[in-house]
Motif scaffolding. Structure first.
Motif, mmCIF file in Angstrom:
data_model
loop_
_atom_site.group_PDB
_atom_site.id
_atom_site.type_symbol
_atom_site.label_atom_id
_atom_site.label_comp_id
_atom_site.label_asym_id
_atom_site.label_seq_id
_atom_site.Cartn_x
_atom_site.Cartn_y
_atom_site.Cartn_z
ATOM 1 N N ASP A 1 81.174 9.083 6.873
ATOM 2 C CA ASP A 1 81.446 9.611 5.535
ATOM 3 C C ASP A 1 80.288 9.340 4.573
ATOM 4 N N LEU A 2 79.645 8.182 4.717
ATOM 5 C CA LEU A 2 78.477 7.892 3.883
ATOM 6 C C LEU A 2 77.353 8.886 4.155
ATOM 7 N N GLU A 3 77.187 9.238 5.416
ATOM 8 C CA GLU A 3 76.177 10.244 5.779
ATOM 9 C C GLU A 3 76.464 11.568 5.084
ATOM 10 N N ALA A 4 77.735 11.976 5.107
ATOM 11 C CA ALA A 4 78.120 13.237 4.469
ATOM 12 C C ALA A 4 77.866 13.194 2.970
ATOM 13 N N VAL A 5 78.189 12.069 2.328
ATOM 14 C CA VAL A 5 78.009 11.949 0.883
ATOM 15 C C VAL A 5 76.537 12.067 0.516
ATOM 16 N N GLU A 6 75.680 11.360 1.224
ATOM 17 C CA GLU A 6 74.249 11.409 0.914
ATOM 18 C C GLU A 6 73.704 12.826 1.020
ATOM 19 N N LEU A 7 74.032 13.505 2.113
ATOM 20 C CA LEU A 7 73.499 14.852 2.320
ATOM 21 C C LEU A 7 74.076 15.855 1.334
#
Length: 389
Positions: free
Chosen positions: A254-260
């Motif tokens: 989920d952190l990956e999705a937020v950053e992108l």
């Protein structure tokens, strides 16, 4: 050495800085010790909870490009001989160090100018406040008898980035919408699949966190946008206005999705705002600042509504698919699993930030900016830009 540092680092005046720089410039034999102390300042920043990207971001915010190059070199030098407690920092830390390899060395200057820049940098490093330490999630391990965790995460991300690259490149809005929607669907499904796999494997993994820069101008509206992206991806964001970043807490996918996604939407918002502002100026309007503030605020709030709707629809679709599967070993119900992860994120935020306050966007007074910002949010592609290779 002690006189130069004592003079320059513990006083705020330019005269003290010049005096310290003069002492260092006059003694070339002190250079190795100056570098060693710089590495010590960097190591002290790690002990205060800072990470490489945080330090570089603040130096860029407070000083200039020359100082950024100096601190990048200091960080890389310090990491060549890290302290024992710095071992095994994790993939996020390693990625931040990898980004520093692209920084060119600082340009050569006279000794006095160089010493002045070094002392300005050390003065900033010396005064860094303590931050909340961010843990990085360990790699999940399967317990005996638990289902095998597939290694398809990298393939999913590759598919997502490929779809996004096509969406960015196409000149046809309908095609871009279709590609971006498919990428967003894959991203949301990947997050749900990870949650179900972790539950089946009884994985005790806990949420981790990352810091994302929120740069001026119009930081409050940008922080609201990041908060909306975080909430839609089952994360929580806490904004530190003074230091210019938000800490996002959640599980790694989920952190990956937020950053992108935040990066992509911010670029889309800026592009749309620039186009709308040009049209306003062509019509004779001059209130650029209030227009931009209102535009970005409306964009952030409207995007939040859209993201929440997309997230809810994906959760319902995933739950329906899970209920429709037959002939397989029963697994955990989706909604309780997601609720447990939401609770884990909330508890982690409470541990890191026991005292928080709610803020609102101020200065939203331009009706045209608000309406055009909301319209731009309705046109935005709800997907992230691919990272550059």
């Amino acid at each position: 050495m002690d006189s130069a540092f004592g003079t320059a680092l513990y006083a705020d005046t330019d005269a003290a800085l010049d005096a310290g720089a003069s002492l260092l410039a006059a003694d070339p034999s002190a250079d190795p010790e100056v570098a060693r102390r710089g590495r010590d300042f960097v190591a002290a920043a790690w002990r205060r909870g800072w990470q490489p990207a945080d330090v570089v971001r603040l130096v860029r915010r407070e000083l200039d490009d020359h100082h950024v190059r100096l601190v990048a070199r200091l960080i890389l030098d310090e990491q060549e001989h890290p302290a024992p407690e710095e071992a095994g920092r994790g993939s996020r830390w390693a990625a931040q160090l990898g980004e520093l390899d692209g920084f060119a060395p600082p340009p050569r200057t006279d000794r006095f100018s160089h010493a002045t820049a070094v002392l300005e940098l050390y003065r900033l490093l010396l005064r860094l406040p303590a931050l909340e330490p961010l843990g990085e999630a360990r790699a999940p391990r399967s317990s005996p008898g638990s289902p095998e965790r597939p290694s398809g995460g990298a393939r999913v991300l590759s598919r997502i980035r490929a779809l996004l690259a096509k969406a960015e490149a196409t000149g046809f809005p309908e095609e871009a919408e279709a590609l971006s929607a498919k990428a967003q669907e894959l991203m949301a499904r990947h997050s749900i699949d990870e949650a179900l796999l972790a539950a089946r494997a009884h994985d005790p993994n806990v949420p981790s966190a990352c810091r994302i820069g929120v740069d001026p101008p119009y930081e409050t509206a940008k922080a609201v946008l990041l908060d909306a992206v975080a909430r839609a991806n089952r994360c929580q964001a806490v904004w530190n206005e003074a230091l210019g970043f938000s800490t996002v807490v959640g599980f790694e996918p989920d952190l990956e999705a937020v950053e992108l996604l935040y990066t992509s939407l911010l670029v889309q918002a800026t592009t749309a705002m620039t186009t709308a502002e040009a049209a306003q100026r062509a019509g004779g309007r001059k209130r650029t600042k209030t227009f931009r503030q209102s535009f970005l605020a409306a964009y952030a709030y409207r995007i939040g509504d859209r993201l929440a709707a997309v997230a809810e629809a994906q959760t319902e679709a995933s739950g329906s698919r899970a209920e429709g599967v037959s002939g397989e070993t029963p697994g955990p119900d989706l909604l309780p699993v997601l609720a447990a992860r939401d609770l884990a994120v909330h508890e982690q935020v409470t541990r890191l930030f026991p005292d928080t306050v709610t803020t609102r966007v101020r200065g939203v007074s331009d009706e045209a900016g608000w309406h055009q910002g909301a319209e731009a949010a309705d046109r935005a592609r709800l997907a992230a830009r691919p990272r550059l290779p």
